[in-house]
Design an enzyme around this catalytic site. Structure first.
Site, PDB file in Angstrom:
ATOM      1  N   CYS A 113    -110.517 -11.995  52.819  1.00 53.16           N
ATOM      2  CA  CYS A 113    -110.663 -12.492  52.791  1.00 53.16           C
ATOM      3  C   CYS A 113    -111.627 -13.278  54.011  1.00 53.16           C
ATOM      4  CB  CYS A 113    -110.664 -14.565  52.242  1.00 53.16           C
ATOM      5  SG  CYS A 113    -109.364 -13.239  49.874  1.00 53.16           S
ATOM      6  N   HIS A 253    -112.209 -21.159  53.587  1.00 54.12           N
ATOM      7  CA  HIS A 253    -111.900 -20.054  52.828  1.00 54.12           C
ATOM      8  C   HIS A 253    -111.396 -21.451  51.522  1.00 54.12           C
ATOM      9  CE1 HIS A 253    -111.276 -17.006  49.922  1.00 54.12           C
ATOM     10  NE2 HIS A 253    -109.467 -17.189  50.412  1.00 54.12           N
ATOM     11  N   ASN A 283    -111.952 -18.371  43.761  1.00 54.54           N
ATOM     12  CA  ASN A 283    -112.334 -17.359  45.035  1.00 54.54           C
ATOM     13  C   ASN A 283    -112.507 -16.702  44.839  1.00 54.54           C
ATOM     14  OD1 ASN A 283    -111.272 -16.202  47.287  1.00 54.54           O
ATOM     15  ND2 ASN A 283    -108.856 -16.238  46.442  1.00 54.54           N
TER      16      ASN A 283
HETATM   17  O1  UT7 Z   1    -107.906 -15.626  48.733  1.00 49.60           O
HETATM   18  C1  UT7 Z   1    -106.356 -14.628  49.664  1.00 49.60           C
HETATM   19  C2  UT7 Z   1    -105.387 -15.814  49.006  1.00 49.60           C
HETATM   20  N1  UT7 Z   1    -104.907 -15.670  48.522  1.00 49.60           N
HETATM   21  C3  UT7 Z   1    -104.052 -17.256  47.923  1.00 49.60           C
HETATM   22  O2  UT7 Z   1    -103.970 -18.130  49.174  1.00 49.60           O
HETATM   23  C4  UT7 Z   1    -103.605 -17.545  46.556  1.00 49.60           C
HETATM   24  C5  UT7 Z   1    -102.534 -18.031  47.529  1.00 49.60           C
HETATM   25  N2  UT7 Z   1    -101.066 -18.908  46.390  1.00 49.60           N
HETATM   26  C6  UT7 Z   1    -101.910 -19.865  45.011  1.00 49.60           C
HETATM   27  O3  UT7 Z   1    -103.310 -20.630  45.484  1.00 49.60           O
HETATM   28  C7  UT7 Z   1    -100.624 -20.415  44.521  1.00 49.60           C
HETATM   29  O4  UT7 Z   1     -99.220 -19.493  44.555  1.00 49.60           O
HETATM   30  C8  UT7 Z   1    -100.976 -20.061  43.091  1.00 49.60           C
HETATM   31  C9  UT7 Z   1    -102.178 -20.832  42.049  1.00 49.60           C
HETATM   32  C10 UT7 Z   1    -101.468 -18.624  42.754  1.00 49.60           C
HETATM   33  C11 UT7 Z   1     -99.664 -20.038  42.262  1.00 49.60           C
HETATM   34  O5  UT7 Z   1     -99.725 -21.825  41.964  1.00 49.60           O
HETATM   35  P1  UT7 Z   1     -97.470 -21.884  41.983  1.00 49.60           P
HETATM   36  O6  UT7 Z   1     -97.865 -23.368  42.005  1.00 49.60           O
HETATM   37  O7  UT7 Z   1     -96.905 -21.057  43.662  1.00 49.60           O
HETATM   38  O8  UT7 Z   1     -97.360 -21.017  40.968  1.00 49.60           O
HETATM   39  P2  UT7 Z   1     -96.543 -19.919  40.756  1.00 49.60           P
HETATM   40  O9  UT7 Z   1     -96.835 -19.082  41.069  1.00 49.60           O
HETATM   41  O10 UT7 Z   1     -94.928 -20.390  41.419  1.00 49.60           O
HETATM   42  O11 UT7 Z   1     -95.770 -20.337  39.587  1.00 49.60           O
HETATM   43  C12 UT7 Z   1     -95.495 -21.418  38.522  1.00 49.60           C
HETATM   44  C13 UT7 Z   1     -94.709 -21.319  36.466  1.00 49.60           C
HETATM   45  C14 UT7 Z   1     -94.508 -19.667  36.790  1.00 49.60           C
HETATM   46  O12 UT7 Z   1     -94.111 -19.999  35.768  1.00 49.60           O
HETATM   47  P3  UT7 Z   1     -91.914 -19.906  36.126  1.00 49.60           P
HETATM   48  O13 UT7 Z   1     -91.445 -19.079  36.726  1.00 49.60           O
HETATM   49  O14 UT7 Z   1     -91.482 -21.420  37.402  1.00 49.60           O
HETATM   50  O15 UT7 Z   1     -91.676 -20.447  34.993  1.00 49.60           O
HETATM   51  C15 UT7 Z   1     -95.577 -18.903  36.029  1.00 49.60           C
HETATM   52  O16 UT7 Z   1     -94.491 -17.773  35.495  1.00 49.60           O
HETATM   53  O17 UT7 Z   1     -96.481 -20.878  36.809  1.00 49.60           O
HETATM   54  C16 UT7 Z   1     -96.281 -19.807  35.793  1.00 49.60           C
HETATM   55  N3  UT7 Z   1     -98.335 -19.005  35.924  1.00 49.60           N
HETATM   56  C17 UT7 Z   1     -98.635 -19.455  35.046  1.00 49.60           C
HETATM   57  N4  UT7 Z   1     -98.484 -20.115  33.736  1.00 49.60           N
HETATM   58  C18 UT7 Z   1    -100.132 -20.387  33.153  1.00 49.60           C
HETATM   59  C19 UT7 Z   1     -98.282 -18.598  36.669  1.00 49.60           C
HETATM   60  N5  UT7 Z   1     -99.779 -18.290  35.994  1.00 49.60           N
HETATM   61  C20 UT7 Z   1    -100.029 -19.103  35.088  1.00 49.60           C
HETATM   62  C21 UT7 Z   1    -100.515 -19.266  34.470  1.00 49.60           C
HETATM   63  N6  UT7 Z   1    -101.016 -20.291  33.477  1.00 49.60           N
HETATM   64  N7  UT7 Z   1    -102.490 -18.707  34.526  1.00 49.60           N
END
Ligand code: UT7
Length: 326
Positions: A113, A253, A283
């Site tokens: 990115c 970004h 993204n």
């Molecule tokens: O461009 C390159 C760099 N990329 C980034 O910068 C991305 C950086 N990371 C992020 O933007 C965030 O970490 C995410 C948007 C990817 C995820 O957000 P988060 O607040 O960190 O959520 P998480 O990964 O901690 O997941 C929380 C929960 C999980 O469930 P449990 O384990 O708490 O029961 C996931 O399984 O959300 C669940 N989950 C979803 N639920 C509904 C993960 N993806 C989804 C989804 N829909 N699409």
């Protein structure tokens, strides 16, 4: 030393729009989850016949026109992408062919990115030394082709599109004032595509194990992203002898609205000085910064003399920033 500036920009978004509601029908997710966790509402997806080079060429054509140049004036094409048409030849060569550019240097740059800002930094050096007159930098992605549409933790985040900039010699106060590049392979397992390279060449097994798709540890990536984006932005201000209050527009970004908000806070910037278009485009990796820049120019959000800061981070991890006097 000569001075370099961004002479023209362009962007292209494929026609098809995929909304969060559409994704609800594809994986176990909800518009509410995607919007609240990432800020994304919809993203554009390329048509089957479109590729990274065709998207990139459309953005490049506009950038060249907006710079009041002809394709024959371009000396070098740098394409930043993680979704090239093929491993080789480089996508820059394919873009050159589409635009009928027959004499320019062509290469691809893979810094995920951060790639467009890495490219801008290179273009800056080529112009400053007098090696080239006009360098075209393209950020283009067709990420749906390397997205695992069964993995809800990644497939809701990415979009497709292209942005481009022509960098040329400046005879006015407009210039690329400073760039900062960084990276650390210790973070390589946070965001990567395991197979298809020399480590795991394509086999039946790599396909079966879904190793030809983007893998990401979202939470850990988030933390590194906030730190590195903020650091990169502050470092480039220091290098360009600028204060936080000098910034007219931060173009970060577009990976997550929450990351952008935290960086905004670290830079003490009000909402109207931070460009956000993640809700519309998601993204688009190497394309987020040039798309946002070209759209802001088109919408007259940027005027001559404005101080712009670009900042990005991505797989590697890599990070990069640029301070630009428009
Ligand atoms: O461009 C390159 C760099 N990329 C980034 O910068 C991305 C950086 N990371 C992020 O933007 C965030 O970490 C995410 C948007 C990817 C995820 O957000 P988060 O607040 O960190 O959520 P998480 O990964 O901690 O997941 C929380 C929960 C999980 O469930 P449990 O384990 O708490 O029961 C996931 O399984 O959300 C669940 N989950 C979803 N639920 C509904 C993960 N993806 C989804 C989804 N829909 N699409």
């Amino acid at each position: 030393m000569k001075k370099a500036y961004i002479k023209g920009v362009g962007f292209y978004m494929p026609e098809k729009i995929l909304t969060n509601k559409d994704l609800e029908k594809m994986v176990d997710t909800s518009d509410e989850w995607i919007t609240s966790r990432s800020g994304i509402k919809e993203r554009h997806i390329a048509a089957p016949q479109e590729t990274t080079s065709t998207l990139g060429a459309r953005a490049a054509k506009l950038a060249i026109e907006n710079a009041h140049l002809k394709p024959k004036d371009i000396d070098l094409i740098i394409t930043a992408t993680i979704s090239p048409d093929m491993v080789f030849p480089c996508t820059a060569a394919l873009i050159a062919d589409i635009l009928d550019i027959r004499h320019a240097g062509v290469f691809d740059l893979e810094a995920a990115c951060s790639g467009f800002i890495y490219g801008l930094s290179l273009a800056n050096q080529y112009i400053k030394t007098g090696e080239y007159k006009n360098v075209l930098v393209v950020g283009s992605e067709t990420l749906s082709r390397i997205t695992d549409w069964q993995d809800r933790s990644t497939c809701v985040l990415f979009g497709e599109g292209a942005g481009a900039a022509v960098v040329s010699e400046s005879h006015t106060e407009s210039e690329i004032m400073a760039t900062c590049l960084g990276g650390d392979g210790v973070y390589r397992d946070l965001l990567y595509m395991p197979a298809g390279g020399s480590l795991y060449p394509a086999t039946e097994e790599t396909v079966k194990k879904r190793m030809h798709y983007i893998k990401m540890e979202g939470n850990a990536t988030f933390k590194v992203a906030v730190t590195k984006l903020s650091e990169a932005s502050l470092n480039v201000l220091k290098k360009a002898n600028l204060k936080k209050s000098d910034v007219d527009l931060l173009i970060p970004h577009q990976a997550n609205i929450r990351i952008i908000k935290m960086v905004q806070k670290n830079l003490d910037l009000p909402d109207d000085k931070v460009l956000v278009n993640i809700h519309k485009y998601g993204n688009t990796s190497a394309a987020t910064v040039p798309i946002a820049l070209a759209e802001a120019v088109q919408e007259h959000k940027i005027k001559r003399g404005d101080i712009l800061v670009f900042a990005a981070f991505g797989g590697g991890m890599t990070w990069a920033s640029a301070a630009v006097k428009w």
